[in-house]
Design a protein around this motif. Structure first.
Motif, PDB file in Angstrom:
ATOM      1  N   ARG A  41     -62.994 -16.115 -61.045  1.00  0.00           N
ATOM      2  CA  ARG A  41     -62.205 -17.244 -60.576  1.00  0.00           C
ATOM      3  C   ARG A  41     -62.906 -18.543 -60.957  1.00  0.00           C
ATOM      4  O   ARG A  41     -64.119 -18.576 -61.186  1.00  0.00           O
ATOM      5  CB  ARG A  41     -62.015 -17.191 -59.059  1.00  0.00           C
ATOM      6  N   SER A  42     -62.107 -19.609 -61.034  1.00  0.00           N
ATOM      7  CA  SER A  42     -62.647 -20.939 -61.308  1.00  0.00           C
ATOM      8  C   SER A  42     -62.804 -21.686 -59.993  1.00  0.00           C
ATOM      9  O   SER A  42     -61.904 -21.665 -59.146  1.00  0.00           O
ATOM     10  CB  SER A  42     -61.704 -21.711 -62.236  1.00  0.00           C
ATOM     11  N   THR A  43     -63.945 -22.349 -59.822  1.00  0.00           N
ATOM     12  CA  THR A  43     -64.197 -23.040 -58.558  1.00  0.00           C
ATOM     13  C   THR A  43     -65.216 -24.148 -58.761  1.00  0.00           C
ATOM     14  O   THR A  43     -65.936 -24.190 -59.778  1.00  0.00           O
ATOM     15  CB  THR A  43     -64.718 -22.048 -57.503  1.00  0.00           C
ATOM     16  N   LEU A  44     -65.269 -25.061 -57.799  1.00  0.00           N
ATOM     17  CA  LEU A  44     -66.366 -26.017 -57.758  1.00  0.00           C
ATOM     18  C   LEU A  44     -67.662 -25.263 -57.506  1.00  0.00           C
ATOM     19  O   LEU A  44     -67.769 -24.495 -56.547  1.00  0.00           O
ATOM     20  CB  LEU A  44     -66.134 -27.038 -56.644  1.00  0.00           C
ATOM     21  N   LEU A  45     -68.633 -25.473 -58.347  1.00  0.00           N
ATOM     22  CA  LEU A  45     -69.879 -24.723 -58.212  1.00  0.00           C
ATOM     23  C   LEU A  45     -70.596 -25.052 -56.913  1.00  0.00           C
ATOM     24  O   LEU A  45     -71.302 -24.212 -56.360  1.00  0.00           O
ATOM     25  CB  LEU A  45     -70.780 -25.000 -59.414  1.00  0.00           C
ATOM     26  N   GLY A  46     -70.396 -26.254 -56.407  1.00  0.00           N
ATOM     27  CA  GLY A  46     -70.999 -26.609 -55.136  1.00  0.00           C
ATOM     28  C   GLY A  46     -70.485 -25.788 -53.977  1.00  0.00           C
ATOM     29  O   GLY A  46     -71.144 -25.691 -52.933  1.00  0.00           O
ATOM     30  N   ASP A  47     -69.320 -25.176 -54.139  1.00  0.00           N
ATOM     31  CA  ASP A  47     -68.761 -24.306 -53.101  1.00  0.00           C
ATOM     32  C   ASP A  47     -69.068 -22.838 -53.356  1.00  0.00           C
ATOM     33  O   ASP A  47     -68.563 -21.970 -52.643  1.00  0.00           O
ATOM     34  CB  ASP A  47     -67.235 -24.482 -53.032  1.00  0.00           C
ATOM     35  N   CYS A 171     -77.318 -21.242 -57.970  1.00  0.00           N
ATOM     36  CA  CYS A 171     -78.252 -21.769 -56.983  1.00  0.00           C
ATOM     37  C   CYS A 171     -78.139 -23.292 -56.968  1.00  0.00           C
ATOM     38  O   CYS A 171     -77.352 -23.883 -57.712  1.00  0.00           O
ATOM     39  CB  CYS A 171     -79.682 -21.340 -57.309  1.00  0.00           C
ATOM     40  N   ALA A 172     -78.931 -23.941 -56.135  1.00  0.00           N
ATOM     41  CA  ALA A 172     -78.872 -25.395 -56.028  1.00  0.00           C
ATOM     42  C   ALA A 172     -79.211 -26.068 -57.357  1.00  0.00           C
ATOM     43  O   ALA A 172     -78.626 -27.101 -57.713  1.00  0.00           O
ATOM     44  CB  ALA A 172     -79.819 -25.870 -54.931  1.00  0.00           C
ATOM     45  N   ALA A 173     -80.150 -25.499 -58.112  1.00  0.00           N
ATOM     46  CA  ALA A 173     -80.519 -26.086 -59.396  1.00  0.00           C
ATOM     47  C   ALA A 173     -79.355 -26.010 -60.388  1.00  0.00           C
ATOM     48  O   ALA A 173     -79.129 -26.953 -61.167  1.00  0.00           O
ATOM     49  CB  ALA A 173     -81.748 -25.378 -59.963  1.00  0.00           C
ATOM     50  N   VAL A 174     -78.615 -24.896 -60.384  1.00  0.00           N
ATOM     51  CA  VAL A 174     -77.452 -24.765 -61.272  1.00  0.00           C
ATOM     52  C   VAL A 174     -76.388 -25.788 -60.897  1.00  0.00           C
ATOM     53  O   VAL A 174     -75.800 -26.438 -61.772  1.00  0.00           O
ATOM     54  CB  VAL A 174     -76.883 -23.337 -61.199  1.00  0.00           C
ATOM     55  N   VAL A 175     -76.125 -25.965 -59.607  1.00  0.00           N
ATOM     56  CA  VAL A 175     -75.127 -26.931 -59.159  1.00  0.00           C
ATOM     57  C   VAL A 175     -75.531 -28.340 -59.584  1.00  0.00           C
ATOM     58  O   VAL A 175     -74.709 -29.133 -60.072  1.00  0.00           O
ATOM     59  CB  VAL A 175     -74.951 -26.859 -57.628  1.00  0.00           C
ATOM     60  N   SER A 176     -76.797 -28.682 -59.430  1.00  0.00           N
ATOM     61  CA  SER A 176     -77.269 -30.017 -59.799  1.00  0.00           C
ATOM     62  C   SER A 176     -77.176 -30.238 -61.304  1.00  0.00           C
ATOM     63  O   SER A 176     -76.726 -31.297 -61.759  1.00  0.00           O
ATOM     64  CB  SER A 176     -78.716 -30.198 -59.322  1.00  0.00           C
ATOM     65  N   ALA A 177     -77.594 -29.242 -62.092  1.00  0.00           N
ATOM     66  CA  ALA A 177     -77.506 -29.377 -63.551  1.00  0.00           C
ATOM     67  C   ALA A 177     -76.060 -29.517 -64.004  1.00  0.00           C
ATOM     68  O   ALA A 177     -75.750 -30.305 -64.908  1.00  0.00           O
ATOM     69  CB  ALA A 177     -78.158 -28.168 -64.216  1.00  0.00           C
ATOM     70  N   THR A 183     -69.999 -31.074 -65.523  1.00  0.00           N
ATOM     71  CA  THR A 183     -69.354 -29.761 -65.511  1.00  0.00           C
ATOM     72  C   THR A 183     -69.367 -29.234 -64.087  1.00  0.00           C
ATOM     73  O   THR A 183     -70.050 -28.248 -63.773  1.00  0.00           O
ATOM     74  CB  THR A 183     -70.091 -28.787 -66.449  1.00  0.00           C
ATOM     75  N   PRO A 184     -68.631 -29.859 -63.174  1.00  0.00           N
ATOM     76  CA  PRO A 184     -68.730 -29.468 -61.767  1.00  0.00           C
ATOM     77  C   PRO A 184     -68.084 -28.128 -61.451  1.00  0.00           C
ATOM     78  O   PRO A 184     -68.410 -27.517 -60.438  1.00  0.00           O
ATOM     79  CB  PRO A 184     -68.008 -30.603 -61.038  1.00  0.00           C
ATOM     80  N   CYS A 185     -67.170 -27.666 -62.288  1.00  0.00           N
ATOM     81  CA  CYS A 185     -66.479 -26.398 -62.047  1.00  0.00           C
ATOM     82  C   CYS A 185     -66.984 -25.331 -63.006  1.00  0.00           C
ATOM     83  O   CYS A 185     -67.487 -25.635 -64.092  1.00  0.00           O
ATOM     84  CB  CYS A 185     -64.969 -26.559 -62.200  1.00  0.00           C
ATOM     85  N   ARG A 189     -67.996 -15.029 -60.203  1.00  0.00           N
ATOM     86  CA  ARG A 189     -67.636 -13.904 -59.334  1.00  0.00           C
ATOM     87  C   ARG A 189     -68.407 -14.083 -58.031  1.00  0.00           C
ATOM     88  O   ARG A 189     -69.603 -14.300 -58.045  1.00  0.00           O
ATOM     89  CB  ARG A 189     -67.987 -12.561 -59.984  1.00  0.00           C
ATOM     90  N   GLY A 190     -67.687 -13.994 -56.920  1.00  0.00           N
ATOM     91  CA  GLY A 190     -68.326 -14.202 -55.630  1.00  0.00           C
ATOM     92  C   GLY A 190     -68.161 -15.642 -55.172  1.00  0.00           C
ATOM     93  O   GLY A 190     -67.350 -16.389 -55.726  1.00  0.00           O
ATOM     94  N   PRO A 191     -68.925 -16.045 -54.147  1.00  0.00           N
ATOM     95  CA  PRO A 191     -69.929 -15.252 -53.441  1.00  0.00           C
ATOM     96  C   PRO A 191     -69.301 -14.113 -52.632  1.00  0.00           C
ATOM     97  O   PRO A 191     -68.133 -14.158 -52.274  1.00  0.00           O
ATOM     98  CB  PRO A 191     -70.610 -16.280 -52.526  1.00  0.00           C
ATOM     99  N   VAL A 192     -70.114 -13.111 -52.356  1.00  0.00           N
ATOM    100  CA  VAL A 192     -69.653 -11.921 -51.652  1.00  0.00           C
ATOM    101  C   VAL A 192     -69.554 -12.217 -50.157  1.00  0.00           C
ATOM    102  O   VAL A 192     -70.473 -12.767 -49.555  1.00  0.00           O
ATOM    103  CB  VAL A 192     -70.623 -10.744 -51.898  1.00  0.00           C
ATOM    104  N   ARG A 193     -68.418 -11.848 -49.565  1.00  0.00           N
ATOM    105  CA  ARG A 193     -68.188 -12.031 -48.133  1.00  0.00           C
ATOM    106  C   ARG A 193     -68.151 -10.670 -47.456  1.00  0.00           C
ATOM    107  O   ARG A 193     -67.651  -9.705 -48.023  1.00  0.00           O
ATOM    108  CB  ARG A 193     -66.873 -12.764 -47.894  1.00  0.00           C
TER     109      ARG A 193
END
Length: 410
Positions: A41-47, A171-177, A183-185, A189-193
């Motif tokens: 799925r496509s999503t905001l990486l921060g989420d 991870c937080a580093a990936v979101v920041s980069a 490239t915010p989105c 796969r996941g996160p797993v719930r």
């Protein structure tokens, strides 16, 4: 690798098939061969912290986007060593302004775009203020190096560069980069719930304890240990030791990818998980691991596709099983390929478990070696106090041996 499946009796109630326990080292391969990856799925990486990238993360913008000052100082034009100084100041976040002519400098702040015509940025400590023909000027200090503190466009990456490869944990580093690269989105796969179920008539969440009851000391902290495995707990449920209630609980439709059950994994009169899994047609991935404590665990795929992780009821045994097996389930569900493994040397070892792997709390000692705390009590987590990891101590590991470490979530 062939995956064992549960078998159902031809007559009467379904009976759970008995399987030999697998080794700790085989968990990853067994789970990966039996558990299908989640949809992309496509999503905001921060989420999506704790998810896994399903496609490489590609920069949409160069960094920096233009030439900028890496330090507070002066943008200069020409080789110097002196430049006439204009009065304006260049600030970060602002563009425009006049071009620089050769032999001229302008004050500039860190992060500010350099003016057109600038050939270098000279930091403050390399400069001496002066006057030339009645005008303000700067000189390069006699002992200053010939250093350019311009951060050039695309110095860190260019548009189209691959920043993070597919299969990497978000991870937080990936979101920041990703934010730095515009490239915010991303595709993940996941996160797993997971829905979490605590079983046991003797477990009491609140209120005074009656004779034979014990306080629920696992469910308040289980979500924290689940997060360490990149599993988000949706809800923690409590259920009595009742086969009908357990079967009804599994029949309720939910949108989680996992079910985590604590308790009912033994083979006693009140342990109903295996018969219920057989009744509903779950596919057993493995039943039992050659480890102590935590060996009485079950992984199964439910008919609706959710993955079940059955944990022992004793708190420390449950945590040991979760931290050993939970990451392997997340890796399979999210197609993760880059999970790091941590290793250390223990200066002692505690007893022998035959062919089984011992899971022991350890604390780091001066010099970087690790020390076990001795025999562990499973009904509580007090033995984890002051420890930083769990060590997987195989039967052949002696003093000074190299063991895998599972970092604790504090």
């Amino acid at each position: 690798m062939a995956v064992a499946r549960s078998q159902v009796a031809k007559v009467g109630s379904p009976v759970a098939q008995t399987f030999p326990p697998i080794g700790v080292e085989a968990i990853g391969d067994v789970v990966a061969s039996a558990v299908a990856a989640l949809d992309v799925r496509s999503t905001l990486l921060g989420d999506a912290l704790g998810a896994t990238l399903a496609d490489s993360l590609v920069a949409e913008s160069a960094l920096p986007r233009v030439d900028t000052a890496a330090m507070d100082g002066y943008a200069v034009s020409g080789p110097g060593p002196s430049w006439l100084l204009r009065s304006e100041i260049r600030y970060a976040g602002h563009t425009g302004g006049r071009d620089l002519d050769s032999g001229v400098a302008v004050r500039i702040a860190t992060g500010a775009p350099t003016p057109r015509g600038a050939t270098a940025v000279v930091r403050d400590e390399f400069v001496v203020r002066a006057r030339a023909s009645g005008r303000s000027a700067i000189l390069r200090a006699p002992d200053a190096p010939l250093k350019d503190d311009t951060r050039r466009r695309g110095e860190h990456w260019e548009r189209g560069d691959v920043l993070v490869s597919e299969g990497t944990r978000v991870c937080a580093a990936v979101v920041s980069a990703a934010a730095s690269a515009e490239t915010p989105c991303g595709m993940v796969r996941g996160p797993v719930r997971a829905d979490v179920l605590m079983t046991g008539d003797e477990i009491r969440v609140r209120g005074p304890l009656a004779a034979g009851q014990t306080r629920d000391s696992l469910s308040p902290v289980l979500p924290e240990f689940l997060r360490t495995c990149d599993i988000r707990s949706q809800h923690v449920w409590h259920l009595r030791d009742c086969r009908e209630l357990l079967e009804s609980w599994f029949s309720v439709s939910r949108d989680s990818e996992m079910v985590v059950v604590a308790g009912a994994t033994g083979r006693g009169a009140a342990d109903h998980l295996r018969p219920v899994l057989a009744e509903i047609g779950a596919r057993i991935v493995f039943d039992g691991v050659a480890m102590r404590p935590g060996g009485s665990q079950i992984v199964a795929v439910l008919p609706d596709g959710r993955v079940l992780l059955g944990l022992p009821g004793n708190p420390f045994a449950a945590i040991a099983a979760l931290m050993v097996t939970g990451p392997a389930i997340v890796d399979a569900l999210t197609a993760r390929t880059s999970r790091p493994r941590w290793w250390g040397r223990i200066i002692d070892r505690s007893g022998s478990a035959g062919a089984a792997t011992r899971v022991l709390p350890v604390r780091q000692m001066p010099g970087g070696v690790w020390q076990t705390i001795g025999p562990v009590q499973t009904p509580h987590l007090a033995d984890l106090i002051g420890c930083q990891a769990l060590a997987l101590v195989g039967p052949d590991v002696g003093r000074g041996g190299l063991v895998e470490l599972l970092p604790l979530p504090w």
